[in-house]
Write a protein that holds these residues in place. Structure first.
Motif, mmCIF file in Angstrom:
data_model
loop_
_atom_site.group_PDB
_atom_site.id
_atom_site.type_symbol
_atom_site.label_atom_id
_atom_site.label_comp_id
_atom_site.label_asym_id
_atom_site.label_seq_id
_atom_site.Cartn_x
_atom_site.Cartn_y
_atom_site.Cartn_z
ATOM 1 N N ALA A 254 1.007 -1.260 -0.052
ATOM 2 C CA ALA A 254 0.253 -0.321 0.049
ATOM 3 C C ALA A 254 0.889 1.365 -0.121
ATOM 4 C CB ALA A 254 -0.979 -0.492 1.303
ATOM 5 N N ARG A 255 1.724 1.513 0.382
ATOM 6 C CA ARG A 255 3.204 2.440 0.571
ATOM 7 C C ARG A 255 3.566 2.582 -0.578
ATOM 8 N NH1 ARG A 255 7.555 3.829 2.290
ATOM 9 N NH2 ARG A 255 8.932 1.355 2.856
ATOM 10 N N THR A 256 3.943 1.468 -1.238
ATOM 11 C CA THR A 256 5.167 1.899 -2.407
ATOM 12 C C THR A 256 4.234 1.626 -3.394
ATOM 13 O OG1 THR A 256 6.005 0.165 -2.356
ATOM 14 C CG2 THR A 256 6.514 1.426 -0.682
ATOM 15 N N LEU A 257 3.295 0.806 -3.813
ATOM 16 C CA LEU A 257 2.879 -0.072 -4.686
ATOM 17 C C LEU A 257 3.374 -1.036 -5.139
ATOM 18 C CD1 LEU A 257 0.636 3.236 -6.294
ATOM 19 C CD2 LEU A 257 0.291 1.504 -4.708
ATOM 20 N N ASP A 258 4.293 -1.623 -4.798
ATOM 21 C CA ASP A 258 5.659 -2.644 -5.185
ATOM 22 C C ASP A 258 4.783 -3.819 -5.643
ATOM 23 O OD1 ASP A 258 7.918 -1.204 -6.092
ATOM 24 O OD2 ASP A 258 8.475 -1.022 -4.085
ATOM 25 N N VAL B 29 10.785 -6.652 -9.536
ATOM 26 C CA VAL B 29 9.055 -7.045 -8.804
ATOM 27 C C VAL B 29 8.174 -6.536 -10.174
ATOM 28 C CG1 VAL B 29 7.898 -6.389 -7.082
ATOM 29 C CG2 VAL B 29 10.515 -7.541 -6.893
ATOM 30 N N GLY B 30 8.313 -5.013 -10.673
ATOM 31 C CA GLY B 30 7.465 -4.183 -10.389
ATOM 32 C C GLY B 30 6.397 -3.815 -9.264
ATOM 33 N N ILE B 31 5.903 -2.933 -10.279
ATOM 34 C CA ILE B 31 4.759 -1.942 -9.585
ATOM 35 C C ILE B 31 3.698 -1.801 -10.399
ATOM 36 C CG2 ILE B 31 5.356 0.161 -10.632
ATOM 37 C CD1 ILE B 31 5.666 1.727 -8.337
ATOM 38 N N ALA B 32 2.883 -2.033 -9.833
ATOM 39 C CA ALA B 32 1.441 -1.748 -9.733
ATOM 40 C C ALA B 32 1.254 -0.455 -11.039
ATOM 41 C CB ALA B 32 0.729 -1.594 -8.686
ATOM 42 N N PRO B 33 -0.117 -1.242 -11.875
ATOM 43 C CA PRO B 33 0.093 0.186 -13.197
ATOM 44 C C PRO B 33 -0.943 1.440 -12.278
ATOM 45 C CG PRO B 33 -0.918 -2.094 -13.557
ATOM 46 C CD PRO B 33 -0.755 -2.230 -12.265
ATOM 47 N N VAL B 34 -0.779 1.853 -12.016
ATOM 48 C CA VAL B 34 -1.126 2.830 -11.534
ATOM 49 C C VAL B 34 -0.158 3.933 -11.104
ATOM 50 C CG1 VAL B 34 -1.677 2.456 -9.263
ATOM 51 C CG2 VAL B 34 -3.108 4.528 -10.216
ATOM 52 N N SER B 35 -0.728 5.112 -11.940
ATOM 53 C CA SER B 35 -0.255 6.600 -11.661
ATOM 54 C C SER B 35 0.177 7.039 -9.758
ATOM 55 C CB SER B 35 -0.660 7.894 -12.237
ATOM 56 O OG SER B 35 0.189 9.181 -11.330
ATOM 57 N N ARG B 36 1.604 6.901 -9.552
ATOM 58 C CA ARG B 36 1.184 7.284 -8.351
ATOM 59 C C ARG B 36 1.178 8.608 -7.677
ATOM 60 N NH1 ARG B 36 6.255 4.264 -5.775
ATOM 61 N NH2 ARG B 36 7.182 2.613 -7.139
#
Length: 574
Positions: free
Chosen positions: A333-337, A559-566
């Protein structure tokens, strides 16, 4: 002897000593001028027997009559090299399968000196390839064509339907085969299947294809432009011959069979359509009393998604593992990783139409298929997860039936051993409903699994009456906050209060939290403010095949990051 002369001498000795390849020189007219040990072994001639004679000796009379040796040399002369595979003759007249290369040799002035010819005996390799090809297209138990080869023949024949040809597909299912296995054992069952195959081959017309599609299902592809009446006659013969008792060892068994028939072009011209229609006709035959045949008619299409048809298709799909596992990302939830994925079962029927898990999962539970289906999902998910980065976890749902069967513990252990997935990278998700079917046994099973290092998550938390008690009694590592509370974040403060209470409860018990159904940036930011650990939902990634996420991880990093804009969520990069 000069250095160049020494080198030439050593090279000649090396070539003459090679035994794996026949290597020899031809003059421009194809006369053999040298002969190595490999040539002697491959072709059976000693050097003094063949040097000075034409290499055409290695070809058959028919090939020599067609001037094949001369044409091969001419090709090498025109193109620099000739390469081919085919039968060649030994001195004793026997044949061997050879890979042949002929290279044209020229001097510095461009004049043709002759040819080098390299021949390798590929007979053993070819036999292995043919054997593998046969195995790929045949059923190992009965020797009949398998499903893929049957479909291949059907697809090859389908174009002829547009030019006036006719054919019939007979889909056959044994009526009482399972009791044979249960009562007499698999050895007797295997012999029964072999006998069934032999009887089918004996009763079908010439050129017809007989196949075992899998389990106790067979199929016949009837050629010879049969009419509907002729297809009906064959189905009658099939049911009659399979109704006869079968004597195996000290047992006499009667299995019987039901047959569904689709006639082409009357009932379709595409291979998949014909097989599907024959399958529907087979279901009708079973519904109408078994031990009989039914011819497809259009009214059967209207019932294709009825419970009975879905049951038949579900059983067939389970036999063939005709399912897919998609994965939905779970993010920090914090990093979106991305920290892991939930494995979600997907299924398309033979028409290509997706069937909702809400429809087929309850049916699988009712039919007692979930232990087998769940085990397949577990194996697939763990196998896929082994190829992920080492810090990613895979979450797999557990059904009520699995939680009522102590053998599920061994299933999990065996899967972890077979796939080599560390236990801490597997999380099993259970629902309150599944646990309540037998709370004591479920607790024992989950406790043993937790002792292995497997994570245990309580799914859809807050929707039942016993959720708080389960937090105290079950060996949980995670709580998944139900999507109904997450969706209410935008509408009422009550949902936010419930989420805050659940997170506080989990903090007190040392449990992680995951909020499901995150679909808006506002929900995401509120869950971040509430210190929820992990998030899951369409905003962060829809369920997709493993290949999709492998590509996404490659694009975005290990690892990748969720496809949502930070920036859209106000989240700062860690």
């Amino acid at each position: 002897m000069t250095n160049p002369a020494i080198s030439d001498y050593m090279y000649r000795l090396m070539v003459e000593a090679v035994t794996d390849y026949a290597i020899y020189m031809l003059d421009p007219d194809g006369i053999v001028r040298s002969w190595n040990a490999g040539a002697r072994l491959a072709k059976g001639y000693e050097a003094h027997e063949i040097v000075g004679r034409s290499f055409a000796e290695f070809y058959s009379d028919k090939e020599r009559a067609r001037s094949i040796p001369e044409l091969n040399l001419q090709y090498a002369r025109d193109h620099g090299r000739f390469a081919d595979e085919g039968w060649r003759l030994r001195k004793d007249g026997t044949q061997f399968w050879a890979h042949v290369v002929i290279d044209a040799i020229y001097d510095e002035c461009g004049s043709l000196l002759g040819f080098t010819k390299i021949t390798r005996d590929m007979t053993a390799q070819r036999e292995t390839e043919l054997q593998l090809a046969h195995q790929a297209g045949h059923d190992a138990l009965t020797g009949l064509f398998n499903r893929s080869k049957f479909l291949e023949h059907l697809e090859e024949e389908a174009p002829q339907l547009f030019y006036g040809a006719q054919l019939a597909v007979h889909y056959i299912d044994l009526d009482r085969f399972k009791p044979v296995n249960d009562s007499f054992g698999h050895a007797v069952g295997d012999q029964v299947l072999r006998t069934i195959g032999q009887r089918l081959k004996a009763v079908v017309p010439p050129r017809s294809i007989v196949a075992r599609l899998g389990g106790d299902e067979f199929a016949v592809l009837q050629f010879g432009s049969p009419s509907v009446d002729e297809a009906t006659e064959l189905s009658n013969r099939i049911t009659e011959t399979l109704r006869e008792p079968i004597s195996v060892r000290n047992a006499i068994v009667v299995v019987g069979a039901s047959v569904g028939v689709a006639h082409a072009p009357t009932h379709g011209c595409e291979a998949a359509e014909l097989l599907r229609n024959a399958d529907l006709a087979l279901y009708a035959a079973k519904q109408n009393g078994r031990g009989r045949h039914e011819i497809f008619d259009d009214s059967m299409n209207a019932q294709a998604l009825s419970r009975g048809v879905m049951e038949l298709k579900l059983r067939q799909a389970l036999k063939l593992h005709d399912f897919e596992v998609h994965y939905q990302p779970v993010v920090d939830a914090r990093t979106l990783d991305v920290v892991g994925y939930e494995a979600l079962l997907r299924w398309q029927d033979q028409t290509g139409k997706p069937i909702s898990p809400a429809h087929f999962i309850p049916l699988a539970e009712e039919l007692g298929l979930m232990p087998e289906l769940g085990a397949w999902v577990l194996r697939t998910a763990c196998r896929d997860a082994c190829a992920w980065p080492n810090d990613l976890v895979v979450a797999v749902n557990v059904s009520a039936m699995q939680l009522r069967d102590r053998s599920f513990i061994e299933v999990v252990k065996a899967t972890l051993v077979a796939t080599r997935l560390p236990a801490h990278r597997l999380e099993l998700e259970v629902t309150e409903t599944a646990v309540l079917s037998d709370p004591s046994l479920a607790n024992e099973i989950l406790s043993e699994l937790r002792a292995l290092g497997v994570g245990i998550a309580l799914d859809d938390f807050g929707t039942g009456f016993s959720s708080l008690r389960m937090v105290k009694e079950l060996p949980l590592t995670r709580i998944k906050i139900d999507r109904s509370f997450v969706s209410g974040i935008n509408d009422t403060k009550r949902s936010t209060s419930v989420i805050r209470s659940v997170i506080t409860l989990c903090e007190a018990y040392g449990l992680s939290t995951t909020a499901e159904g995150v679909e808006t940036a506002e929900q995401l930011m509120e869950l971040q403010r509430q210190n929820c650990d992990h998030l899951q939902g369409f905003l962060l990634g829809r369920p997709q095949p493993d290949a999709h996420w492998r590509a996404a991880r490659t694009e975005r990093g290990t690892v990748g990051i969720a496809p949502v804009s930070r920036s859209a969520t106000g989240t700062q990069a860690a």
